[in-house]
Design an enzyme around this catalytic site. Sequence first.
Site, short mmCIF file in Angstrom:
data_model
loop_
_atom_site.label_atom_id
_atom_site.label_comp_id
_atom_site.label_asym_id
_atom_site.label_seq_id
_atom_site.Cartn_x
_atom_site.Cartn_y
_atom_site.Cartn_z
N HIS A 206 0.60 10.18 -28.18
CA HIS A 206 0.17 8.86 -27.84
C HIS A 206 -0.49 8.01 -28.63
O HIS A 206 -0.33 7.11 -28.64
CB HIS A 206 -0.74 9.19 -26.38
N HIS B 147 8.87 7.66 -27.19
CA HIS B 147 8.13 8.51 -26.75
C HIS B 147 8.32 9.89 -27.05
O HIS B 147 7.47 10.72 -27.50
CB HIS B 147 7.90 8.34 -25.31
N ASN C 180 0.85 18.25 -20.96
CA ASN C 180 0.63 17.22 -22.09
C ASN C 180 0.60 17.88 -23.50
O ASN C 180 -0.06 17.24 -24.48
CB ASN C 180 -0.85 16.72 -21.96
N ARG D 22 0.78 -1.26 0.08
CA ARG D 22 -0.07 0.02 0.08
C ARG D 22 0.72 1.20 0.06
O ARG D 22 0.30 2.43 0.41
CB ARG D 22 -1.11 0.00 1.08
N LYS E 142 8.48 22.71 -14.57
CA LYS E 142 7.61 21.33 -14.17
C LYS E 142 7.16 21.45 -12.69
O LYS E 142 6.07 21.22 -12.29
CB LYS E 142 8.32 20.25 -14.49
N LYS F 250 3.89 11.19 -11.34
CA LYS F 250 3.03 10.38 -12.31
C LYS F 250 3.78 9.19 -12.45
O LYS F 250 4.98 9.00 -12.82
CB LYS F 250 2.70 11.00 -13.49
N HIS G 45 0.68 15.63 -26.63
CA HIS G 45 0.45 14.24 -26.42
C HIS G 45 -0.50 13.41 -26.72
O HIS G 45 -0.50 12.29 -26.82
CB HIS G 45 0.42 14.21 -24.58
N GLU H 228 10.97 17.03 -24.91
CA GLU H 228 10.24 17.55 -23.81
C GLU H 228 10.73 18.75 -23.59
O GLU H 228 10.02 19.64 -22.78
CB GLU H 228 10.26 16.43 -22.83
N GLU I 47 -3.35 17.41 -11.68
CA GLU I 47 -3.83 17.69 -12.78
C GLU I 47 -5.34 17.80 -12.90
O GLU I 47 -6.09 17.33 -13.86
CB GLU I 47 -3.49 16.46 -14.09
N ARG J 204 -1.93 21.68 -14.87
CA ARG J 204 -0.91 20.54 -15.21
C ARG J 204 -1.17 19.95 -16.67
O ARG J 204 0.03 19.36 -17.24
CB ARG J 204 -1.11 19.32 -14.04
P1 NAD Z 1 13.51 4.76 -21.49
O1 NAD Z 1 13.67 4.66 -20.09
O2 NAD Z 1 13.27 3.66 -22.47
O3 NAD Z 1 15.43 5.03 -22.01
C1 NAD Z 1 15.62 5.19 -23.25
C2 NAD Z 1 16.84 4.16 -23.63
O4 NAD Z 1 18.02 4.67 -22.91
C3 NAD Z 1 16.70 2.69 -23.05
O5 NAD Z 1 17.28 1.84 -24.09
C4 NAD Z 1 17.62 2.70 -21.87
O6 NAD Z 1 18.32 1.48 -21.67
C5 NAD Z 1 18.82 3.82 -22.43
N1 NAD Z 1 19.54 4.24 -21.23
C6 NAD Z 1 18.87 4.96 -20.13
N2 NAD Z 1 19.70 5.85 -19.51
C7 NAD Z 1 20.87 5.65 -20.37
C8 NAD Z 1 22.18 6.04 -20.25
N3 NAD Z 1 22.64 7.10 -19.27
N4 NAD Z 1 23.26 5.68 -21.14
C9 NAD Z 1 22.86 4.85 -22.08
N5 NAD Z 1 21.81 4.41 -22.28
C10 NAD Z 1 20.69 4.91 -21.33
O7 NAD Z 1 12.79 5.95 -22.19
P2 NAD Z 1 12.73 7.60 -21.66
O8 NAD Z 1 12.64 8.12 -22.98
O9 NAD Z 1 13.70 7.80 -20.66
O10 NAD Z 1 11.43 7.52 -21.09
C11 NAD Z 1 10.25 7.32 -21.86
C12 NAD Z 1 9.06 7.01 -20.96
O11 NAD Z 1 8.81 8.03 -19.98
C13 NAD Z 1 7.67 6.50 -21.68
O12 NAD Z 1 7.39 5.24 -21.35
C14 NAD Z 1 6.70 7.90 -21.25
O13 NAD Z 1 5.54 7.51 -21.31
C15 NAD Z 1 7.28 8.26 -19.77
N6 NAD Z 1 7.14 9.35 -19.28
C16 NAD Z 1 6.74 9.53 -18.22
C17 NAD Z 1 6.64 10.89 -17.57
C18 NAD Z 1 6.00 11.28 -16.31
O14 NAD Z 1 5.46 12.46 -15.97
N7 NAD Z 1 5.89 10.04 -15.52
C19 NAD Z 1 6.63 12.08 -18.55
C20 NAD Z 1 7.37 12.01 -19.56
C21 NAD Z 1 7.57 10.59 -20.26
N1 GLY Z 2 4.44 14.65 -18.11
C1 GLY Z 2 3.23 15.18 -17.99
C2 GLY Z 2 2.90 15.49 -16.53
O1 GLY Z 2 3.95 15.34 -15.74
O2 GLY Z 2 2.05 15.96 -16.02
#
Ligand code: NAD
Ligand code: GLY
Length: 369
Positions: A253, A267, A246, A122, A228, A144, A249, A186, A238, A242
Amino acid sequence: MTRTLHVSLGERAYDVVIGPGILARAGAEILPFLKRRRVAIVTDETVWAAHGDTLQAAMSAEGISTDIIRLPPGEETKSFASLEEVSDRLLALELDRGDLILAFGGGVIGDLAGFAAAIYKRGADFVQIPTTLLAQVDSSVGGKTAIDTPRGKNLIGAFHQPKRVLADTDLLSSLPDREVRAGFAEVIKYGLLGDRDFFDWLEVHTQAVLSRDPEALARAVARSVEMKAEIVVEDEKEAGRRALLNLGHTFGHALEVECGFGETLRHGEAVALGCAMAFRFSAHLGLCSGQDAHRVEAAIAGAGLPTRLADLDHPGFSTPALVRQMGQDKKAEGGRLTFILARAIGDAMVVRDVNPETLTQFLKTEGAT
Ligand code: NAD
Ligand code: GLY
């Protein structure tokens, strides 16, 4: 130089520490949150191979024992199957609710590990150690957490704030160029949604950020996190502003789902194309000038990111499928299509009740069939 930004969310407040060399002192940084000197680290295989030794040494230096949960890299890891695996491993390790989970990776690991922490017994504490540009400027801050399902992105998740974010900009030196560009999308997004001066600066410093010039990188990460944090503090769950985060997005998406969450479209690339489309859609609706839409497209293309459907290695997009996906977006209420659109660069707004016919017409001008 290290900068610390504060996310003032009352009892859920935390610091985001940004700068070079932070990973090596990660043990000391997390000590205040430990009830005993033990952590579980959730990471992906690529990140662990590149930087695991440094994190391990930082933990050992403070006498903190570690258990490592390594997952395959890639968006496919943000799944129910991985959530089950992580939860089961945490249970098998007999972690207490008071033990800390470290999310060590990009947005995929941060979102997955954060969600696992949110539901573990939890709710357990976690710390984000983002290793991609995208995760440092966006996903590690704001709480998030989520996984994807074949029906869409981030549809199952929770708000769960980390206890601290450690954004070591040195880690970005091992990041493939494509991932740096994806994160840059981003960063541009922040300028587009609310800070025209930042956008102007990014236009001039695109190559400096992409080539990881330390000063340019530090400014891009810090300004993004600052924006942010400010928005999240105002609207944590949100209910209003907030949603502006997006921008790009709703289009992005839908395209990600159509492309199958794979290598075709990262992404950040989807967000880049989505931002270009959002500005063209805004111009199509007479909300913003065509000149601004052109300028946005040029800036995004200048960073080597896609701005048109035709830029993607995909046989073609169906308009009804895209419209259906956009109706599933989390911002949509009662099936009403909702978009983040713009009056100008730096001035985004939420637009509800977009007419599906108008959207269809626009998507056809974009080359969907
Ligand atoms: P990811 O986590 O898949 O990383 C991208 C690639 O880079 C992977 O292959 C990873 O192994 C590699 N990598 C990571 N760090 C590295 C480093 N220092 N050196 C070498 N390789 C490295 O992708 P991402 O672009 O970081 O994240 C995308 C995700 O984030 C999506 O799922 C998206 O929905 C999510 N997201 C969430 C929020 C939120 O607010 N929670 C906001 C934006 C995006
Ligand atoms: N990436 C969108 C949010 O955090 O609200």
